[in-house]
Write an enzyme that holds these catalytic residues in place. Structure first.
Site, PDB file in Angstrom:
ATOM      1  N   LYS A  81       7.416  -3.945   0.372  1.00 10.53           N
ATOM      2  CA  LYS A  81       6.064  -3.691   0.899  1.00 10.53           C
ATOM      3  C   LYS A  81       5.481  -4.973   1.482  1.00 10.53           C
ATOM      4  CE  LYS A  81       5.288   0.060  -2.350  1.00 10.53           C
ATOM      5  NZ  LYS A  81       4.831   0.401  -3.708  1.00 10.53           N
ATOM      6  N   GLN A 123       1.469  -2.177  -8.587  1.00  6.52           N
ATOM      7  CA  GLN A 123       2.723  -1.410  -8.699  1.00  6.52           C
ATOM      8  C   GLN A 123       2.790  -0.704 -10.054  1.00  6.52           C
ATOM      9  OE1 GLN A 123       5.099  -1.101  -6.173  1.00  6.52           O
ATOM     10  NE2 GLN A 123       5.984   0.440  -7.518  1.00  6.52           N
ATOM     11  N   ASP A 126      -3.675   2.845  -2.135  1.00  7.91           N
ATOM     12  CA  ASP A 126      -2.836   3.915  -2.685  1.00  7.91           C
ATOM     13  C   ASP A 126      -3.603   5.237  -2.781  1.00  7.91           C
ATOM     14  OD1 ASP A 126      -0.201   3.171  -3.149  1.00  7.91           O
ATOM     15  OD2 ASP A 126      -0.695   2.086  -4.995  1.00  7.91           O
TER      16      ASP A 126
END
Ligand code: NAP
Length: 300
Positions: free
Chosen positions: A55, A99, A122
């Site tokens: 990412k 994460q 997210d």
């Protein structure tokens, strides 16, 4: 009857990444700072390390500033929350990605709640979950939306055009995939059936569907004779199986070989929904940076 048209998520994601890079360049040319994505990894889970690295690398390739925070497995919840508070207040950071999964001693819901909703690339913050849950048909997606569901929506709209009036059967009701997919398709004027492990006559429901989206984590679960001829099948599942000569390979939640001759459209695994997730994360980061610069959300 001819085989289903394969929906090439790899190619679509490459196009989206290209559009994001162009959007970043335009934003910077307008005098705004580079969009900044902060990634946070707690612990040393090898798979998570790979995801976070890829990412950060992609963000840099698209012209963004990427800041990688690696914290030891012993990091306390208070220390993690303090870092998030610092990033929330940092104008150079537009997106904060924590994460998952987190170590067991850290309460995930506390962490998701701590991220500024405007930087929640997210789309997991309860404020953004609530926005999606209450969105009216056709309203703009001017807030962060979970990446994989957004990728599903983009692929469907690209393949089918208007989704209005189509009956979508969604298999799986997770907060990560099934529920947000349902909300996005409802917003696009689909008629929705959400199914799960207690659903009765799943094959019968699927046979009524113009669109089947499956996200359950069970290899090749959806069979060819469940699919209405010409329907679109979006396979979100990722299952690693042992194939020939002890090698492993990825398969989806849908039986590709059985569905291919029946469906009108089908996503392969790999190369379907998978590549869309990280591309949509970059898209969300650009959108957050545009908002921070006082610009409206851009359409994908
Ligand atoms: P999850 O949280 O485990 O949820 C699974 C869902 O499937 C649950 O709602 C469960 O129902 C339902 N389910 C399980 N067995 C079923 C059955 N026999 N019939 C009908 N529904 C059933 O999984 P997830 O996080 O949504 O992930 C699902 C899959 O998508 C996994 O393979 C995952 O790896 C993949 N995935 C891919 C991406 C990507 O980037 N492509 C991203 C995220 C996830 P109940 O609620 O009743 O238990």
């Amino acid at each position: 009857m001819t085989d289903a048209k394969l929906i090439d998520g790899k190619a679509f994601a490459a196009g989206l990444r290209h559009r994001v890079a162009k959007g970043v360049a335009e934003l910077v040319a307008s005098g705004a700072p580079k969009p900044g994505l902060a990634t946070i990894l707690v612990g040393a889970d090898p798979a998570s390390q790979v995801y976070v690295r890829s990412k950060g690398k992609l963000a840099a390739e698209l012209g963004m500033a990427s800041l990688d925070h690696r914290l030891g497995a012993e990091t306390t919840e208070a220390e993690l929350l303090a870092l998030i508070a610092k990033l929330n207040g940092d104008p150079a950071i537009n997106g904060i990605l924590v994460q998952l999964p987190l170590p067991k001693h850290i309460e995930t819901s506390h962490v998701l709640l701590a991220v500024d909703p405007a930087k929640d690339v997210d789309g997991f913050h309860p404020v953004n979950v609530g926005r999606l849950g209450s969105i009216v048909a056709g309203a703009p997606l001017d807030f962060p939306v979970p990446c994989t569901p957004l990728g599903v929506l983009m692929l469907l709209q690209d393949a089918l055009g208007s989704l209005s009036g189509r009956h979508a059967v969604i298999i799986g009701r997770s907060n990560l995939v099934g529920r947000p997919v349902a909300q996005l398709l409802l917003r696009a004027d689909c008629t929705i059936t959400i199914t799960h492990s207690r659903t009765r006559d799943l094959p019968g429901l699927c046979r009524q569907a113009d669109i089947v989206v499956v996200a359950i984590g069970k290899r090749e679960f959806v069979r060819g004779d469940w699919i209405k001829p010409g329907a679109a099948v979006i396979d979100v599942g990722i299952n690693r199986i042992v194939a020939e000569a002890g090698k492993t390979r990825l398969v989806g939640d849908a039986d590709f070989a059985e569905i291919l001759p029946v469906a009108g459209y089908l996503t392969p695994v790999p190369g379907g929904v998978g590549p869309m997730t990280v591309a949509c994360l970059m898209f969300n980061t650009l959108q957050a940076a545009r908002r921070a610069a006082g610009l409206p959300f851009a359409s994908a």
